[in-house]
Design an enzyme around this catalytic site. Structure first.
Site, PDB file in Angstrom:
ATOM      1  N   GLY A  49      53.139  69.170  51.749  1.00  0.00           N
ATOM      2  CA  GLY A  49      53.194  70.341  52.615  1.00  0.00           C
ATOM      3  C   GLY A  49      52.854  70.023  54.052  1.00  0.00           C
ATOM      4  O   GLY A  49      53.466  70.566  54.983  1.00  0.00           O
ATOM      5  N   ASP A  50      51.885  69.144  54.270  1.00  0.00           N
ATOM      6  CA  ASP A  50      51.550  68.726  55.622  1.00  0.00           C
ATOM      7  C   ASP A  50      52.717  67.993  56.271  1.00  0.00           C
ATOM      8  O   ASP A  50      53.026  68.199  57.448  1.00  0.00           O
ATOM      9  CB  ASP A  50      50.316  67.813  55.613  1.00  0.00           C
ATOM     10  CG  ASP A  50      49.015  68.591  55.505  1.00  0.00           C
ATOM     11  OD1 ASP A  50      48.984  69.768  55.899  1.00  0.00           O
ATOM     12  OD2 ASP A  50      48.022  68.014  55.018  1.00  0.00           O
ATOM     13  N   ALA A  51      53.348  67.111  55.507  1.00  0.00           N
ATOM     14  CA  ALA A  51      54.457  66.323  56.057  1.00  0.00           C
ATOM     15  C   ALA A  51      55.626  67.222  56.439  1.00  0.00           C
ATOM     16  O   ALA A  51      56.232  67.059  57.509  1.00  0.00           O
ATOM     17  CB  ALA A  51      54.896  65.268  55.045  1.00  0.00           C
ATOM     18  N   GLY A  80      54.780  69.135  59.479  1.00  0.00           N
ATOM     19  CA  GLY A  80      54.842  68.239  60.630  1.00  0.00           C
ATOM     20  C   GLY A  80      56.259  68.040  61.133  1.00  0.00           C
ATOM     21  O   GLY A  80      56.495  67.968  62.350  1.00  0.00           O
TER      22      GLY A  80
END
Length: 403
Positions: A173-175, A178
């Site tokens: 989810g962070d990737a 980003g």
């Protein structure tokens, strides 16, 4: 068209102040740095960013931090203090983009609301990446990758049928968030560069929505067919065959034969050409309907043969497949090696550290490899010196805990 031979990336000249923490928003700024943006990483003076403590850490050196924040210069500043806020606002006219990921309303409480930011720099693009956005009943909730992976519907697609949903052993989810952050920055830079009179904007980027955006078909599938997609293990419920199989010698590999042409070649590769014309399998909807029978037949054949035989047959037949790679497999694969998929980033502590290459590649443009992420306040003298803050004042600010 002749490819450019310039080493400058498409975002050369774009100036980004990254005051975000951990991974999602900083990754967006890092992707921009990969393509030429000048990114200054702003941290609190105590260096308390949680990413500095996430594994891998070796001998106290935060390796994930170093590769995730590559290509950035690092400064420290406590914007919660009056002098820190004053310095911060004085720097904003020299930047095109501000990236932040604090809970909604946090910067407002620090006297850095959007009106104040745009008063300091009317053309500033402020990217606010949070778990749930700047509006709505959840706007003040803390956002972590696994939370918005679960809430977006993403996690519910992973796991064994009838079992619990499964997270990946990486903050996907962070990737994804980003990537949307970098896309937001690049999009707004196109707009600003094309119009000298254009004004800055506030970009409200919710990580939960970024993940949900990837799941195009879920709403229409539910409305049109009344279906709620569930975990199916390694199978795909929308096409077949598409699964993870195991060879006789224990190698797991994934295989996709969605089209009729590829499925025909798969049947020939395993010595069962008649399967391709079997009414249960001669179309994709039919194969999905009879998925269990199809997988049992394929799985049984693969289980009788070593992976060397399986891979040779599938390769010759032009069937898409791959064993489930580990990082060791990636490091040793001739294609990854030929492409230079792993590069070595210059690092002041270890000489160099391995990391994924710059993506995408632009033909004829050889980008200089970025160095690893900065240590806490490493570029204070350089960055603040350019704003007229000399050594003596910097030392006073350091003693006061402002930098």
């Amino acid at each position: 068209m002749n490819p450019t031979s310039s080493p400058a990336g498409a975002l050369a000249g774009v100036r980004i102040l990254d005051m975000a923490t951990v991974l999602a928003a900083p990754m967006g700024a890092t992707l921009c740095a990969d393509h030429g943006a000048d990114v200054v990483k702003l941290e609190l003076p105590d260096g308390s960013d949680a990413l500095r403590g996430l594994q891998p850490v070796k001998d106290g050196v935060p390796l994930w931090w170093k590769v995730a924040n590559r290509g950035k210069r690092g400064i420290t500043l406590d914007v919660r203090q009056a002098r820190g806020r004053e310095i911060f606002l004085s720097m904003l006219p020299q930047f095109d983009v501000l990236v932040e990921n604090f809970r909604s309303g946090t910067l407002d409480r620090w006297g850095l609301d959007i009106a104040t930011l745009h008063q300091a720099n009317p053309r500033l693009v402020v990217v606010r990446l949070t778990g749930f956005g700047q509006t709505g009943p959840y706007k003040s909730r803390p956002g972590y990758a696994r939370i918005f992976e679960a809430m977006s519907g993403f996690t519910n697609l992973t796991g064994e049928a009838g079992g619990p949903p499964l997270h990946s052993n990486f903050p996907v989810g962070d990737a994804v968030a980003g990537l949307f952050c970098a896309f937001s920055i690049a999009s707004e830079m196109v707009r600003l560069r094309s119009d000298p009179q254009a004004m800055g904007v506030e970009v409200d980027l919710a990580a939960t929505e970024a993940l949900f955006r990837l799941l195009d078909c879920l709403p229409v599938e539910h409305e049109a067919l009344g279906q709620v997609r569930r975990p199916e293990g390694n199978r795909a419920s929308y096409t077949a065959p598409s699964n993870m199989y195991r060879s006789r010698d224990g190698q797991f590999f994934t295989l996709v034969a969605s089209s009729n042409a590829i499925f025909t070649r798969l049947c020939e590769a395993i010595g069962e050409p008649a399967m391709a014309s079997d009414p249960r399998f001669n179309t994709n909807p039919a194969r999905v309907k009879h998925l269990q029978v199809l997988d049992d037949l394929l799985g049984a054949w693969f289980a009788r043969h070593d992976y060397s035989v399986v891979s040779e047959r599938l390769e010759q037949a032009g069937v898409p497949f791959s064993k489930a790679y580990t990082i060791e497999d990636i490091e040793q694969d001739p294609h990854f090696i030929a492409r230079g998929a792993i590069v070595r980033l210059p690092d002041p502590d270890g000489g160099s550290l391995p990391a994924p290459c710059i993506v995408p590649r632009v033909v004829g443009r050889e980008m200089k490899l970025p160095r690893t992420g900065p240590s806490v306040g490493e570029h204070n003298a350089e960055v603040y010196g350019a704003f007229g803050i000399g050594g003596e004042e910097l030392e006073r600010l350091r003693a006061q805990g402002v930098v």
